[in-house]
Write a protein that holds these residues in place. Structure first.
Motif, PDB file in Angstrom:
ATOM      1  N   LYS A   1      40.024   2.808 -38.052  1.00 20.87           N
ATOM      2  CA  LYS A   1      40.098   1.572 -37.264  1.00 20.87           C
ATOM      3  C   LYS A   1      41.115   1.715 -36.113  1.00 20.87           C
ATOM      4  O   LYS A   1      40.880   1.256 -34.981  1.00 20.87           O
ATOM      5  N   ARG A   2      42.274   2.381 -36.407  1.00 21.84           N
ATOM      6  CA  ARG A   2      43.299   2.550 -35.371  1.00 21.84           C
ATOM      7  C   ARG A   2      42.806   3.470 -34.249  1.00 21.84           C
ATOM      8  O   ARG A   2      43.023   3.212 -33.066  1.00 21.84           O
ATOM      9  N   TYR A   3      42.112   4.560 -34.633  1.00 23.49           N
ATOM     10  CA  TYR A   3      41.609   5.486 -33.617  1.00 23.49           C
ATOM     11  C   TYR A   3      40.555   4.814 -32.750  1.00 23.49           C
ATOM     12  O   TYR A   3      40.481   5.072 -31.541  1.00 23.49           O
ATOM     13  N   GLU A   4      39.751   3.970 -33.315  1.00 22.96           N
ATOM     14  CA  GLU A   4      38.711   3.291 -32.531  1.00 22.96           C
ATOM     15  C   GLU A   4      39.331   2.335 -31.505  1.00 22.96           C
ATOM     16  O   GLU A   4      38.770   2.107 -30.420  1.00 22.96           O
ATOM     17  N   SER A   5      40.495   1.779 -31.849  1.00 26.34           N
ATOM     18  CA  SER A   5      41.161   0.881 -30.886  1.00 26.34           C
ATOM     19  C   SER A   5      41.853   1.657 -29.756  1.00 26.34           C
ATOM     20  O   SER A   5      42.113   1.126 -28.670  1.00 26.34           O
ATOM     21  N   LEU A   6      42.161   2.951 -30.015  1.00 23.39           N
ATOM     22  CA  LEU A   6      42.867   3.754 -29.014  1.00 23.39           C
ATOM     23  C   LEU A   6      41.933   4.526 -28.093  1.00 23.39           C
ATOM     24  O   LEU A   6      42.368   4.987 -27.021  1.00 23.39           O
ATOM     25  N   ILE A   7      40.693   4.691 -28.499  1.00 26.79           N
ATOM     26  CA  ILE A   7      39.803   5.504 -27.690  1.00 26.79           C
ATOM     27  C   ILE A   7      39.480   4.849 -26.354  1.00 26.79           C
ATOM     28  O   ILE A   7      39.181   5.516 -25.356  1.00 26.79           O
ATOM     29  N   SER A   8      39.598   3.531 -26.274  1.00 27.58           N
ATOM     30  CA  SER A   8      39.242   2.832 -25.038  1.00 27.58           C
ATOM     31  C   SER A   8      40.191   3.160 -23.878  1.00 27.58           C
ATOM     32  O   SER A   8      39.806   3.185 -22.713  1.00 27.58           O
ATOM     33  N   ASN A   9      41.474   3.445 -24.190  1.00 27.69           N
ATOM     34  CA  ASN A   9      42.428   3.775 -23.128  1.00 27.69           C
ATOM     35  C   ASN A   9      42.709   5.274 -23.036  1.00 27.69           C
ATOM     36  O   ASN A   9      43.661   5.713 -22.396  1.00 27.69           O
ATOM     37  N   GLY A  10      41.903   6.065 -23.788  1.00 30.50           N
ATOM     38  CA  GLY A  10      42.004   7.515 -23.694  1.00 30.50           C
ATOM     39  C   GLY A  10      43.137   8.116 -24.461  1.00 30.50           C
ATOM     40  O   GLY A  10      43.492   9.283 -24.270  1.00 30.50           O
ATOM     41  N   ALA A  11      43.753   7.347 -25.380  1.00 34.86           N
ATOM     42  CA  ALA A  11      44.883   7.876 -26.151  1.00 34.86           C
ATOM     43  C   ALA A  11      44.433   8.920 -27.167  1.00 34.86           C
ATOM     44  O   ALA A  11      45.215   9.805 -27.555  1.00 34.86           O
ATOM     45  N   VAL A  12      43.192   8.837 -27.677  1.00 41.17           N
ATOM     46  CA  VAL A  12      42.629   9.819 -28.614  1.00 41.17           C
ATOM     47  C   VAL A  12      41.277  10.253 -28.101  1.00 41.17           C
ATOM     48  O   VAL A  12      40.610   9.536 -27.349  1.00 41.17           O
TER      49      VAL A  12
END
Length: 391
Positions: free
Chosen positions: A126-137
């Motif tokens: 869930k955390r990775y899915e929230s970070l993918i939008s800003n290119g963090a992961v």
């Protein structure tokens, strides 16, 4: 003097001769005036008649179950008395369940661990899915997190199945009755080692209320009955649901009426017979498996049957059955009779007599066909209920 004596003797002889002639004449007149012999008769009546077959049979349990262990272990305790009535689900044996309790605890721990890993993987994904939008992961990292979560879900499902299996094994450590019935002797005692699905039964339960009675009938008798039904004088009583009454080994009637369940139409190779099965109530457990009984099974009904006492029938040298009836002119008339079967002390008649005939049953030794008779009605005295049985 001599002449007088001779004359006296002649007169005496003549007198004796005349007296004898008079007695003979009077005797002849008496014979001619004797009334016809009495003929005791009954009036033939047509009436409904149920054809009943009496068949031998043996009892068998309604249900039978052999109790076997489904897990391996030592018998700790037997929880029933041999010969008592048990109910489905009742505990019969207790197997040492320490190992199965430990297995259950281990399965519970494994499930808890699997659920914890699943929850952790879920939070990470869930955390990775929230970070993918800003290119963090990267997308690969997100995909790996999702795969890990799916694997943890599978581990949870596997751990739940293992836990359920452990619970079942623990439950099987208590051996329970599969059916209601009377339980027999136990083949093991406390301390005996039993194995899962062993071939030797620990005990056997038989349900005896109701109980089956398997009856045998010769194929030839069954075919004769069918032929009678096809020719139309007979009507069936029921479609494999006829009532059945039993007679026990000692000849006493069984108090509960059973019901015919089905007919097995395959013919036994060794006996040449077919099998009929009846279901009979057995609340007092008076009938036990393997007992010999005789069953009376109504199979057909005749609307206009004629039954007459057996003593009214005579046999010619060629075997032809005959009977004497009283004609309208009160003379004895000889009839040829066709008898079907004996019914108690009576004959079931198929031809030769009709409703209203006066059938002679008493005084037959004094009566000759064609001679006049004195009718004596004995219908009320001789009438009795027939024993409607086809043996």
């Amino acid at each position: 003097m001599r002449h007088s004596t001779q004359s006296l003797l002649l007169l005496l002889a003549a007198s004796l001769l005349l007296s004898a002639c008079g007695q003979q004449q009077g005797s002849a007149q008496g014979v001619g005036q004797r009334p016809p012999p009495q003929a005791g008769f009954i009036t033939v009546k047509e009436r409904p008649f149920t054809l009943v077959t009496e068949l031998p049979g043996r009892t068998s349990p309604y249900q039978i179950a052999e109790v076997r262990p489904q897990v391996t272990g030592l018998i700790e305790e037997r929880l029933f008395k041999e010969g008592e009535i048990v109910e489905a689900g009742q505990a019969l044996y207790q197997i040492d369940d320490k190992r199965y309790r430990a297995a259950l605890a281990s399965a519970e721990a494994e499930l808890a661990n699997a659920r914890a890993n699943r929850d952790k993987a879920g939070l990470t994904a869930k955390r990775y899915e929230s970070l993918i939008s800003n290119g963090a992961v990267s997308q690969q990292t997100v995909d790996e997190a999702r795969t890990t979560l799916s694997a943890n879900n599978a581990q949870v499902a596997s751990a739940e199945a293992s836990l359920e299996s452990a619970r079942i094994d623990l439950d099987y450590a208590t051996i329970r009755a599969p059916i209601n019935g009377r339980i027999g002797r136990s083949s093991v005692t406390a301390g005996a080692l039993v194995t899962a699905n062993q071939t030797t039964a620990l005990a056997t339960i038989r349900q005896l209320d109701p109980i089956y009675v398997d009856l045998t009938q010769s194929y030839d008798d069954l075919q004769q009955l069918r032929a009678a039904m096809v020719s139309d004088p007979l009507e069936t009583v029921g479609d494999d649901r006829a009532p059945v009454t039993l007679e026990q080994q000692d000849g006493t009637p069984y108090p509960h009426e059973g019901t015919l369940q089905f007919s097995e139409f395959s013919v036994g190779e060794a006996t040449g017979s077919v099998t009929l099965r009846a279901l009979v109530p057995n609340p007092e457990s008076a009938l036990l498996p393997g007992m010999f009984v005789r069953a009376r099974l109504p199979q057909a009904k005749r609307k206009n049957a004629i039954l007459i006492p057996q003593k009214a029938i005579a046999r010619e040298p060629n075997g032809q059955a005959t009977a004497l009836v009283i004609s309208d002119g009160d003379t004895a008339e000889k009839r040829n009779i066709t008898t079907e079967q004996a019914v108690g002390n009576q004959w079931l008649i198929s031809s030769g007599l009709k409703d209203g005939d006066r059938l002679i049953i008493d005084g037959l030794q004094k009566i000759r066909a064609g001679n006049p008779v004195t009718p004596v009605d004995t219908t009320n005295e001789k009438t009795a209920s027939p024993d409607a049985t086809q043996g």
